[in-house]
Write an enzyme that holds these catalytic residues in place. Structure first.
Site, PDB file in Angstrom:
ATOM      1  CB  SER A   1      -0.943  -0.045   1.214  1.00  0.00           C
ATOM      2  OG  SER A   1      -1.880   0.997   1.200  1.00  0.00           O
TER       3      SER A   1
ATOM      4  CG  ASP B   1      -6.343  -3.275  -3.524  1.00  0.00           C
ATOM      5  OD1 ASP B   1      -6.960  -2.240  -3.189  1.00  0.00           O
ATOM      6  OD2 ASP B   1      -5.270  -3.615  -2.999  1.00  0.00           O
TER       7      ASP B   1
ATOM      8  CG  HIS C   1      -5.493  -2.383   0.315  1.00  0.00           C
ATOM      9  ND1 HIS C   1      -4.709  -2.307  -0.825  1.00  0.00           N
ATOM     10  CD2 HIS C   1      -4.905  -1.569   1.232  1.00  0.00           C
ATOM     11  CE1 HIS C   1      -3.712  -1.470  -0.608  1.00  0.00           C
ATOM     12  NE2 HIS C   1      -3.788  -1.018   0.627  1.00  0.00           N
TER      13      HIS C   1
END
Length: 397
Positions: free
Chosen positions: A218, A285, A337
């Site tokens: 991320s 995602d 995610h």
């Protein structure tokens, strides 16, 4: 358009739709020393021996998970927003007791919406005993992803800003997302990274083989890509050998669930510098589709720039994409995610959510209120993304 490796199209890495128990972790494959440069992207992951690549992706993901597990989110703790564990024992206490690495530096950054620095990850270097199994001395930087609300707010500062990381050549065409750049250059974060990597490279410059591996999830993957570009731009991965001839230490980023970081000019410069990025993404995602939801390498408007290769205002992914497919956004917003879901898919087993666990065992990197914030943001993404994309297509038609 970025290159793509579709796991489902390759029988070696075929992702089963049937839930299966996770297999015990295996030792590093004995053939890794012979092909470690290919694993690190020397040939952009073409014609790769996939089982070893999957092993390495899983191995580096565990270092990122350890960064999550080590981050203290308890406001009542004296270590709040720092690492829970001291440097000598962090790997063993965060689930990696046999990792052949020594942590040498903790990393701290300050989100734009916060006045306090947050522990963001660590730098480590492989030990002498692992030279024969890894095939080289590996310098590792592990970056955790977004956890706190202030970090999520930083992520959504989606304007482009000139990077200007090389003081001798500002390269106005190389632009990156302003929130990531602000975080990367906050306090002593960037200086700590550059100084420690320079120290380690100098310490081991006489080793026959060296690699620099940056792993992040991320927001952490964005920092990894930014750092990979920065150290290559400054030439910190070049060392002297023989009669002063420079040799280049390969810089590789293993990105899990990473967003776009910069514009087309940034992508072009990373490619030119030889920074290798393998992006592991869940196609469901939405983080991997931002920023640049509609102004990106796939869809450009006449006034967006970049048609001549200068980058303009179009965001672009860097590197090669390895696509996974799990979960629907509407049903499991946080889990699309979740790094542990990525790991489960790479291992060939479905995520525990598929077994009806209700999600209580996953997404634990986020506190309850932060998961709520995450889900709210993603709900708005699901509502607005189709409308935005339709509007842009109509305008550009």
């Amino acid at each position: 358009m970025p290159s793509s490796i579709a796991i489902s199209a390759n029988p070696v890495l075929l992702i089963s739709s049937t839930a299966a128990p996770r297999q015990p972790r295996r030792p590093i494959p004995s053939s890794l020393p012979a092909i470690w440069r290919d694993i690190q992207g020397a040939d952009n992951w073409r014609n790769l021996l996939h089982p070893i690549l999957r092993h390495e992706l899983l191995r580096y993901a565990q270092f990122v998970i350890s960064s999550y597990k080590s981050f203290d989110q308890d406001p009542s703790s004296p270590r709040y927003l720092n690492s829970k564990y001291p440097m000598p024992t962090i790997l063993s206490q965060s689930g990696l007791p046999n990792a052949p690495y020594q942590v040498t530096k903790y990393l701290y950054a300050t989100p734009a919406a916060s006045t306090r620095s947050h522990w963001i990850g660590y730098i480590a270097v492989s030990d002498d005993h692992s030279l024969s199994t890894l095939g080289r001395r590996d310098i590792l930087v592990s970056f955790r992803g977004t956890v706190t609300n202030t970090e999520w707010l930083t992520n959504f500062m989606s304007s482009l800003a000139t990077a200007r990381l090389d003081p001798f050549n500002p390269r106005p065409d190389v632009k990156v997302e302003s929130g990531f750049l602000t975080l990367y250059t906050s306090a002593s974060f960037r200086a700590s990274l550059l100084t420690e990597i320079s120290r380690i490279v100098n310490l081991y410059k006489n080793d026959d083989e060296l690699s620099i591996t940056l792993a992040g999830h991320s927001m952490g993957s964005s920092l990894a890509v930014l750092f990979g570009y920065d150290l290559a731009e400054l030439g910190l991965n070049r060392v002297g050998s023989g009669a002063g001839i420079n040799r280049v230490i390969p810089v590789t980023v293993f990105s899990y669930g990473g967003p776009r970081v910069g514009n087309l000019g940034f992508k072009a410069r990373c490619d030119e510098l030889g920074v290798k990025v393998l992006r592991v993404v869940n196609v469901k995602d939405p983080v991997t589709k931002m920023p640049g939801l509609f102004l990106n390498e796939n869809l450009r408007l006449p006034w967006s720039g970049g048609g001549g290769g200068d980058g303009g205002s179009c965001y672009a992914h860097v590197g090669v994409e390895l696509a996974l497919d799990f979960f629907e956004m509407e049903n499991y917003p946080a889990c699309v995610h979740d790094l542990e879901a990525y790991v489960g898919r790479l291992e060939g087993s479905d995520h525990e959510m598929e077994k009806g666990g209700g999600g209580e065992n996953h997404g634990d990197f986020l506190r309850k209120e932060e998961r709520g914030f995450f889900n709210l943001i993603f709900q708005k993404f699901v509502e607005w993304a189709p409308w935005l994309q339709d509007r842009v297509r109509n305008v550009s038609a």
